[in-house]
Design a protein around this motif. Structure first.
Motif, PDB file in Angstrom:
ATOM      1  N   THR A  69      -3.961  -6.026  -7.198  1.00  0.00           N
ATOM      2  CA  THR A  69      -3.173  -6.966  -6.408  1.00  0.00           C
ATOM      3  C   THR A  69      -1.908  -6.305  -5.871  1.00  0.00           C
ATOM      4  O   THR A  69      -1.551  -6.464  -4.692  1.00  0.00           O
ATOM      5  CB  THR A  69      -2.833  -8.205  -7.255  1.00  0.00           C
ATOM      6  OG1 THR A  69      -4.059  -8.778  -7.743  1.00  0.00           O
ATOM      7  CG2 THR A  69      -2.071  -9.231  -6.456  1.00  0.00           C
ATOM      8  N   ALA A  70      -1.215  -5.547  -6.714  1.00  0.00           N
ATOM      9  CA  ALA A  70       0.001  -4.858  -6.274  1.00  0.00           C
ATOM     10  C   ALA A  70      -0.318  -3.811  -5.206  1.00  0.00           C
ATOM     11  O   ALA A  70       0.483  -3.611  -4.274  1.00  0.00           O
ATOM     12  CB  ALA A  70       0.693  -4.201  -7.467  1.00  0.00           C
ATOM     13  N   SER A  71      -1.466  -3.165  -5.308  1.00  0.00           N
ATOM     14  CA  SER A  71      -1.859  -2.179  -4.301  1.00  0.00           C
ATOM     15  C   SER A  71      -2.037  -2.824  -2.937  1.00  0.00           C
ATOM     16  O   SER A  71      -1.681  -2.243  -1.902  1.00  0.00           O
ATOM     17  CB  SER A  71      -3.159  -1.478  -4.710  1.00  0.00           C
ATOM     18  OG  SER A  71      -2.967  -0.732  -5.889  1.00  0.00           O
ATOM     19  N   LEU A  72      -2.561  -4.034  -2.914  1.00  0.00           N
ATOM     20  CA  LEU A  72      -2.698  -4.743  -1.646  1.00  0.00           C
ATOM     21  C   LEU A  72      -1.330  -5.158  -1.103  1.00  0.00           C
ATOM     22  O   LEU A  72      -1.114  -5.162   0.107  1.00  0.00           O
ATOM     23  CB  LEU A  72      -3.619  -5.951  -1.815  1.00  0.00           C
ATOM     24  CG  LEU A  72      -5.075  -5.595  -2.101  1.00  0.00           C
ATOM     25  CD1 LEU A  72      -5.874  -6.839  -2.454  1.00  0.00           C
ATOM     26  CD2 LEU A  72      -5.698  -4.847  -0.927  1.00  0.00           C
ATOM     27  N   GLY A  73      -0.397  -5.476  -1.999  1.00  0.00           N
ATOM     28  CA  GLY A  73       0.980  -5.738  -1.572  1.00  0.00           C
ATOM     29  C   GLY A  73       1.610  -4.503  -0.965  1.00  0.00           C
ATOM     30  O   GLY A  73       2.319  -4.570   0.047  1.00  0.00           O
ATOM     31  N   TRP A  74       1.358  -3.349  -1.571  1.00  0.00           N
ATOM     32  CA  TRP A  74       1.855  -2.063  -1.046  1.00  0.00           C
ATOM     33  C   TRP A  74       1.252  -1.795   0.340  1.00  0.00           C
ATOM     34  O   TRP A  74       1.938  -1.356   1.259  1.00  0.00           O
ATOM     35  CB  TRP A  74       1.494  -0.943  -2.006  1.00  0.00           C
ATOM     36  CG  TRP A  74       1.991   0.401  -1.601  1.00  0.00           C
ATOM     37  CD1 TRP A  74       1.398   1.265  -0.726  1.00  0.00           C
ATOM     38  CD2 TRP A  74       3.181   1.033  -2.041  1.00  0.00           C
ATOM     39  NE1 TRP A  74       2.151   2.398  -0.608  1.00  0.00           N
ATOM     40  CE2 TRP A  74       3.251   2.294  -1.400  1.00  0.00           C
ATOM     41  CE3 TRP A  74       4.194   0.677  -2.925  1.00  0.00           C
ATOM     42  CZ2 TRP A  74       4.289   3.184  -1.622  1.00  0.00           C
ATOM     43  CZ3 TRP A  74       5.229   1.571  -3.143  1.00  0.00           C
ATOM     44  CH2 TRP A  74       5.263   2.802  -2.489  1.00  0.00           C
ATOM     45  N   LEU A  75      -0.050  -2.042   0.459  1.00  0.00           N
ATOM     46  CA  LEU A  75      -0.735  -1.865   1.732  1.00  0.00           C
ATOM     47  C   LEU A  75      -0.009  -2.613   2.841  1.00  0.00           C
ATOM     48  O   LEU A  75       0.210  -2.081   3.927  1.00  0.00           O
ATOM     49  CB  LEU A  75      -2.180  -2.374   1.601  1.00  0.00           C
ATOM     50  CG  LEU A  75      -3.025  -2.425   2.870  1.00  0.00           C
ATOM     51  CD1 LEU A  75      -3.413  -1.016   3.304  1.00  0.00           C
ATOM     52  CD2 LEU A  75      -4.263  -3.277   2.637  1.00  0.00           C
ATOM     53  N   TRP A  76       0.402  -3.831   2.537  1.00  0.00           N
ATOM     54  CA  TRP A  76       1.058  -4.676   3.532  1.00  0.00           C
ATOM     55  C   TRP A  76       2.518  -4.287   3.728  1.00  0.00           C
ATOM     56  O   TRP A  76       2.977  -4.045   4.847  1.00  0.00           O
ATOM     57  CB  TRP A  76       0.958  -6.128   3.094  1.00  0.00           C
ATOM     58  CG  TRP A  76       1.302  -7.141   4.155  1.00  0.00           C
ATOM     59  CD1 TRP A  76       1.769  -6.905   5.419  1.00  0.00           C
ATOM     60  CD2 TRP A  76       1.182  -8.543   4.041  1.00  0.00           C
ATOM     61  NE1 TRP A  76       1.959  -8.082   6.083  1.00  0.00           N
ATOM     62  CE2 TRP A  76       1.600  -9.118   5.249  1.00  0.00           C
ATOM     63  CE3 TRP A  76       0.773  -9.389   3.010  1.00  0.00           C
ATOM     64  CZ2 TRP A  76       1.619 -10.486   5.472  1.00  0.00           C
ATOM     65  CZ3 TRP A  76       0.790 -10.750   3.239  1.00  0.00           C
ATOM     66  CH2 TRP A  76       1.201 -11.294   4.458  1.00  0.00           C
ATOM     67  N   ALA A  77       3.274  -4.166   2.626  1.00  0.00           N
ATOM     68  CA  ALA A  77       4.726  -3.944   2.706  1.00  0.00           C
ATOM     69  C   ALA A  77       5.097  -2.533   3.155  1.00  0.00           C
ATOM     70  O   ALA A  77       6.047  -2.353   3.924  1.00  0.00           O
ATOM     71  CB  ALA A  77       5.371  -4.239   1.350  1.00  0.00           C
ATOM     72  N   VAL A  78       4.378  -1.535   2.682  1.00  0.00           N
ATOM     73  CA  VAL A  78       4.762  -0.142   2.948  1.00  0.00           C
ATOM     74  C   VAL A  78       3.939   0.468   4.079  1.00  0.00           C
ATOM     75  O   VAL A  78       4.479   1.165   4.942  1.00  0.00           O
ATOM     76  CB  VAL A  78       4.640   0.711   1.659  1.00  0.00           C
ATOM     77  CG1 VAL A  78       4.940   2.165   1.933  1.00  0.00           C
ATOM     78  CG2 VAL A  78       5.578   0.161   0.582  1.00  0.00           C
ATOM     79  N   GLU A  79       2.637   0.198   4.077  1.00  0.00           N
ATOM     80  CA  GLU A  79       1.780   0.820   5.080  1.00  0.00           C
ATOM     81  C   GLU A  79       1.580  -0.041   6.331  1.00  0.00           C
ATOM     82  O   GLU A  79       1.004   0.419   7.308  1.00  0.00           O
ATOM     83  CB  GLU A  79       0.439   1.187   4.448  1.00  0.00           C
ATOM     84  CG  GLU A  79       0.605   2.211   3.318  1.00  0.00           C
ATOM     85  CD  GLU A  79      -0.712   2.638   2.737  1.00  0.00           C
ATOM     86  OE1 GLU A  79      -1.480   3.306   3.446  1.00  0.00           O
ATOM     87  OE2 GLU A  79      -0.970   2.293   1.561  1.00  0.00           O
ATOM     88  N   GLY A  80       2.063  -1.265   6.285  1.00  0.00           N
ATOM     89  CA  GLY A  80       2.026  -2.118   7.457  1.00  0.00           C
ATOM     90  C   GLY A  80       0.656  -2.673   7.825  1.00  0.00           C
ATOM     91  O   GLY A  80       0.450  -3.123   8.941  1.00  0.00           O
ATOM     92  N   LEU A  81      -0.283  -2.653   6.880  1.00  0.00           N
ATOM     93  CA  LEU A  81      -1.621  -3.201   7.120  1.00  0.00           C
ATOM     94  C   LEU A  81      -1.780  -4.479   6.306  1.00  0.00           C
ATOM     95  O   LEU A  81      -1.697  -4.452   5.079  1.00  0.00           O
ATOM     96  CB  LEU A  81      -2.701  -2.194   6.725  1.00  0.00           C
ATOM     97  CG  LEU A  81      -2.707  -0.889   7.503  1.00  0.00           C
ATOM     98  CD1 LEU A  81      -3.688   0.092   6.877  1.00  0.00           C
ATOM     99  CD2 LEU A  81      -3.073  -1.139   8.955  1.00  0.00           C
ATOM    100  N   ARG A  82      -1.987  -5.572   6.995  1.00  0.00           N
ATOM    101  CA  ARG A  82      -2.114  -6.854   6.300  1.00  0.00           C
ATOM    102  C   ARG A  82      -3.480  -6.961   5.626  1.00  0.00           C
ATOM    103  O   ARG A  82      -4.518  -6.765   6.272  1.00  0.00           O
ATOM    104  CB  ARG A  82      -1.935  -7.992   7.284  1.00  0.00           C
ATOM    105  CG  ARG A  82      -1.915  -9.319   6.607  1.00  0.00           C
ATOM    106  CD  ARG A  82      -1.598 -10.415   7.574  1.00  0.00           C
ATOM    107  NE  ARG A  82      -1.515 -11.656   6.824  1.00  0.00           N
ATOM    108  CZ  ARG A  82      -1.308 -12.813   7.359  1.00  0.00           C
ATOM    109  NH1 ARG A  82      -1.140 -12.915   8.656  1.00  0.00           N
ATOM    110  NH2 ARG A  82      -1.256 -13.881   6.612  1.00  0.00           N
ATOM    111  N   PRO A  83      -3.488  -7.279   4.327  1.00  0.00           N
ATOM    112  CA  PRO A  83      -4.772  -7.484   3.644  1.00  0.00           C
ATOM    113  C   PRO A  83      -5.546  -8.631   4.293  1.00  0.00           C
ATOM    114  O   PRO A  83      -4.958  -9.612   4.762  1.00  0.00           O
ATOM    115  CB  PRO A  83      -4.368  -7.843   2.213  1.00  0.00           C
ATOM    116  CG  PRO A  83      -2.989  -7.292   2.063  1.00  0.00           C
ATOM    117  CD  PRO A  83      -2.354  -7.410   3.414  1.00  0.00           C
TER     118      PRO A  83
END
Length: 108
Positions: A69-83
């Protein structure tokens, strides 16, 4: 509640530490990125020892759902890709599994 904080802190520390290696090897960042990355990975390992569990393997298994779950948050917050919806469904399934592992009544 301390277990939740330990898991969330561990997830952020692990993701940040691993991302330092990703940034160095895949994004061409300086090897100096590895210094805080290694410290972050040490913090991750320490935080997992704070989880209220009678077995390390069980604590680590339950942590997996939080990490996903946190990895998907990172995907969105840091990498700019919305899950997407499937990411959300998968994360929910993982968190339910983590809850079962961590909170199930045990006789031993």
């Amino acid at each position: 509640m301390p277990t939740l904080f330990a898991y969330v802190g561990a997830a952020l520390a692990e993701i940040a530490g691993c991302f330092s290696f990703w940034a160095w090897l895949r994004l061409g960042k300086s090897p100096w990125w590895l210094v805080p990355g290694m410290a972050s990975l040490a913090l991750f390992a320490w935080l997992l020892t704070l989880v209220d569990s009678n077995a390390a393997g069980r604590a680590y298994a339950a942590y997996g759902g939080v990490y996903i779950t946190a990895s998907l948050g990172w995907l969105w917050a840091v990498e700019g890709l919305r899950p997407d919806r499937w990411d959300g469904i998968g994360a929910t399934v993982c968190l339910v599994g983590a809850g079962i592992i961590l909170l199930a009544p045990r006789t031993v």
